[in-house]
Design an enzyme around this catalytic site. Structure first.
Site, PDB file in Angstrom:
ATOM      1  N   ASP A   1     -31.032 -36.283  -6.917  1.00 16.77           N
ATOM      2  CA  ASP A   1     -31.764 -35.030  -6.781  1.00 16.77           C
ATOM      3  C   ASP A   1     -31.614 -34.311  -8.116  1.00 16.77           C
ATOM      4  OD1 ASP A   1     -33.227 -32.865  -5.938  1.00 16.77           O
ATOM      5  OD2 ASP A   1     -32.210 -32.651  -4.008  1.00 16.77           O
TER       6      ASP A   1
HETATM    7  C1  BGC Z   1     -35.183 -30.750  -4.317  1.00 12.83           C
HETATM    8  C2  BGC Z   1     -35.903 -32.070  -4.177  1.00 12.83           C
HETATM    9  C3  BGC Z   1     -37.071 -32.117  -5.117  1.00 12.83           C
HETATM   10  C4  BGC Z   1     -36.574 -31.891  -6.542  1.00 12.83           C
HETATM   11  C5  BGC Z   1     -37.660 -31.927  -7.593  1.00 12.83           C
HETATM   12  C6  BGC Z   1     -34.836 -30.456  -5.759  1.00 12.83           C
HETATM   13  O1  BGC Z   1     -34.326 -29.182  -5.891  1.00 12.83           O
HETATM   14  O2  BGC Z   1     -34.028 -30.748  -3.520  1.00 12.83           O
HETATM   15  O3  BGC Z   1     -36.326 -32.256  -2.848  1.00 12.83           O
HETATM   16  O4  BGC Z   1     -37.740 -33.335  -4.992  1.00 12.83           O
HETATM   17  O5  BGC Z   1     -35.943 -30.619  -6.588  1.00 12.83           O
HETATM   18  O6  BGC Z   1     -38.496 -30.834  -7.502  1.00 12.83           O
END
Ligand code: BGC
Length: 718
Positions: free
Chosen positions: A231
């Site tokens: 993530d």
């Molecule tokens: C989220 C993800 C997301 C990523 C990119 C993160 O903060 O938890 O679900 O895909 O950001 O935007």
């Protein structure tokens, strides 16, 4: 077809390192010398997110990035329809390809452990079987378009409060029976090409760094050979991540060369702390992904965005995902001869696509309920709107303000906040409520459209209560007194308290339902569509009744560690597993959803088969489903099992089938379970087995509306 895998031996160490960390906010690094392009990624679960600058969270000014906005996963899951999940995936995949993406950061499949979780709208259900059954076709649909699904967030990412640091403690049995099965289905059965590691901690480490989740379970036990992605900003330690964790490090800052898996990793390999073989394993999985996606192949699927077919699928999902929770005195459907309609509530006019955090979408358009009603009735009726309540900036969510900032302007628990509430907010609320209530008797029908919005259903924050905000409870109660012709529509991403439920005749629940959601809703209200959605989560009577409140197991505390620490004390008793086992009455049970027609089950029987292998059938339940009402409709038969093991909940969903029937039609339906479906995990042996003894089976139309109940004993032959 380009053979990327054979390039491994030609890559320098620096080039290999380039492939395993970001070179942009939404792309990995490529190797131009060998013609390896970066992998282009995008959020997310409800469509392809707008384009950002490569190194800043600023839209890049592109006016070709408005796309189809798909219904939230909550809505999709409420359809209980595997075919629609497949079509949903196809739209997402085709649009991702149409926007030149290689990886779409979806679906989100974490279990809805508490209805307070701010990202529940992005997730499917409180039940792992239902989640997995819809995730698998969805992933298949995405990947048909040469785009990788990236299933998230692996694992135990069940609250947003302190999501970047919280540590989860959960027993092995609960982990394997409740929190992992949907991921197993997505990764192994669904063949998802990539998986995103979560932010939170588990087993003493951050999920993207620890050995247990991404290494021991995913790679060793499940044999997963896809690519794991962190993530954004979930990597903290170079060596741990290199040894156990993700293949590609992504983050939120533009210092790409300084990411943990960039220069620091290069140094660690040069210093002999990490062997180059470790890097090679990651790179070879990444190069295989290029081949799986046919990157560089002239026949690679091209994709397209905003097609009429996509719109039609999105509307169909919105129509099947809406749930008729209550319908007394045949309040619904409304007659198209209705002349005067009063619509009350902010959600009748609000657009939602651009909110929620990373699931936000720059939608090509969004039909609100108000527009949908106007479109459907074509000027044949007067449709007036009144606010009914006032949207303020009350502090209503708890969490950390990370890179997604939302305005939390007033905290009503402070003296200053209380003053503001009493002097400024309440007088406005009272005025708007009075206007709506005074107007209501002059109309043939009153439709209240309220619920939540993305100030509540939002990434990075959890809700503080299940109460409808902005004084909506008072408005609904007052409207119910003022007119017998009230229909309540709630747009929300998770369960809400409805203390007024006994006083209104009709309640429809819809989630954030995609670009044609308002039109879909109008078609349901006026009977062009017969609702067939079913709750994929329980609606409890009140927050105090929820399992995490009962066990005091959310949101965790700081007594054990410097970071927040949450013990999943409720163990397997999440959602309906808890309410049915502890016999706690609920407002609307899991699996519940009404129709404008009536169904009945005739001549239900069950048969037990001798099984010699895990994937062989052990039980078939057969029934004849009859549509005994006046119009065509769809019913979802649900098979729950009570497994004879002390720790098991009384009922666990094991199989379901959605059936479409015209008026008067009957169909025979069979639901079959394999031996594997009945197995339980033993922490002592570290494996699944079939408990001996007497099982109970329940066939019904929700977890509480059971039409056939019996006992059986599976016959396992070795
Ligand atoms: C989220 C993800 C997301 C990523 C990119 C993160 O903060 O938890 O679900 O895909 O950001 O935007």
């Amino acid at each position: 077809m380009k053979h990327y895998s054979s390039l491994l031996t030609e890559l320098t160490l620096e080039e290999k390192i380039a492939l395993i960390h970001a070179s942009g906010l939404f792309q990995s690094g490529g190797v131009p010398r060998l013609g390896i392009p970066p992998l282009k990624m995008s959020d997310g679960p409800s469509g392809v997110r707008q384009e950002f600058q490569n190194d800043a969270w600023i839209p890049d000014g592109n006016n070709m990035d408005a796309v189809s906005w798909l219904p939230s996963n909550t809505c999709l899951c409420s359809t209980w329809n595997r075919n629609l999940a497949r079509k949903f995936g196809e739209v997402l995949g085709e649009e991702a390809r149409g926007r030149g993406k290689d990886i779409i950061l979806a679906p989100g499949i974490n279990i809805k452990r508490t209805p307070l979780c701010g990202r529940n709208f992005e997730y499917m259900s409180e039940d792992p079987v239902l989640t997995g059954e819809l995730a698998v076709p969805l992933i298949g649909g995405i990947q048909e378009y040469d785009v990788a699904a990236c299933v998230k967030h692996f694992a135990l990412n069940n609250q947003e409060l302190d999501r970047l640091s919280v540590e989860v403690e959960v027993d092995e049995k609960t982990l394997y029976e409740l929190y992992l099965p949907a991921f197993y289905a997505a990764a192994v059965t669904g063949g998802a090409h990539s998986i995103m590691g979560a932010y939170n901690r588990y087993d003493g480490d951050f999920c993207c760094e620890g050995q247990k989740l991404l290494f021991t379970i995913l790679r060793d036990k499940w044999g997963y050979d896809g690519v794991t992605i962190s993530d954004w900003g979930a990597v903290h330690d170079t060596e741990k991540t290199a040894l156990h964790g993700v293949d590609i490090e992504m983050s939120i800052t533009p210092d790409f060369d300084d990411y943990k898996m960039a220069k620091p990793l290069l140094r660690a390999v040069e210093d002999g702390k990490i062997s180059e073989e470790v890097i090679d394993e990651k790179v070879s999985r990444i190069l295989s992904l290029y081949e799986r996606l046919h990157i560089g192949d002239e026949n690679r699927t091209r994709g397209s965005i905003n097609t009429p077919k996509h719109r039609q699928i999105i509307q169909e999902i919105a129509e099947e995902g809406a749930i008729l929770l209550k319908n007394e005195r045949e309040q619904l459907p409304l007659s198209k001869d209705t002349k005067r309609i009063l619509v009350v509530g902010d959600n009748a006019k609000r657009t939602h696509a651009a909110g929620g955090g990373s699931a936000e979408i720059k939608a090509l358009y969004e039909i609100t309920p108000m527009l949908g009603l106007r479109m459907l009735l074509g000027g044949e009726a007067v449709i007036d709107w009144l606010a009914g309540y006032y949207i303020d900036n009350e502090e209503h969510v708890k969490g950390e303000v990370d890179w997604q900032s939302i305005s939390l302007e007033v905290d009503y628990s402070t003296a200053e906040g209380k003053d503001k509430l009493e002097q400024e907010i309440i007088p406005v609320r009272n005025k708007l409520l009075r206007e709506a209530v005074e107007a209501a008797p002059d109309y043939d029908e009153v439709i209240f459209v309220g619920g939540l919005n993305h100030a509540f259903d939002v990434e990075g924050f959890d809700r503080m209560s299940l109460t409808l905000p902005y004084g909506q409870n008072e408005v609904i109660e007052a409207l119910a007194e003022a007119t017998p012709h009230l229909t309540v529509v709630l747009i929300n991403g998770g369960a809400l308290e409805m203390p007024w439920a006994d006083k209104v005749s009709a309640i429809i629940q819809t989630s954030y339902n995609g670009m044609d959601g308002g039109f879909a809703l109008a078609r349901i209200l006026f009977g062009d569509v017969n609702p067939s959605g079913k709750l994929a989560e329980t609606y409890p009577l009140c927050l105090a009744d929820t399992p995490t409140e009962h066990y005091q197991s959310y949101p965790g505390d700081f007594s054990k560690t410097e970071h927040r620490y949450t013990v999943y004390k409720e163990r397997l008793l999440v959602g309906y597993r808890y309410y049915t086992t502890k016999q706690i009455p609920v407002r609307f049970p899991f699996g519940h959803g009404l129709s404008y027609t009536d169904f009945s089950l005739l001549g239900t029987t069950h048969e037990v088969h001798a099984a010699t292998a895990d994937d062989e059938p052990v039980l078939t339940v057969t029934t004849t489903l009859a549509n005994t009402g006046r119009c065509a409709g769809k019913e979802t038969l649900q098979l729950y099992i009570g497994i004879p093991e002390e720790e098991q909940p009384v009922k666990v969903l094991k199989q379901f089938e959605k059936v479409s029937l015209s008026a008067g039609e009957e169909k025979e339906v069979s639901l079959t379970l394999c031996q594997r479906d009945l197995m339980v995990y033993s922490a002592a042996t570290g494996s699944f087995s079939l408990p001996a003894g007497e099982y109970r089976l329940y066939l019904g139309t929700s977890v509480e509306e059971i039409c056939y109940e019996a006992t059986f004993s599976p016959i396992a032959e070795s």
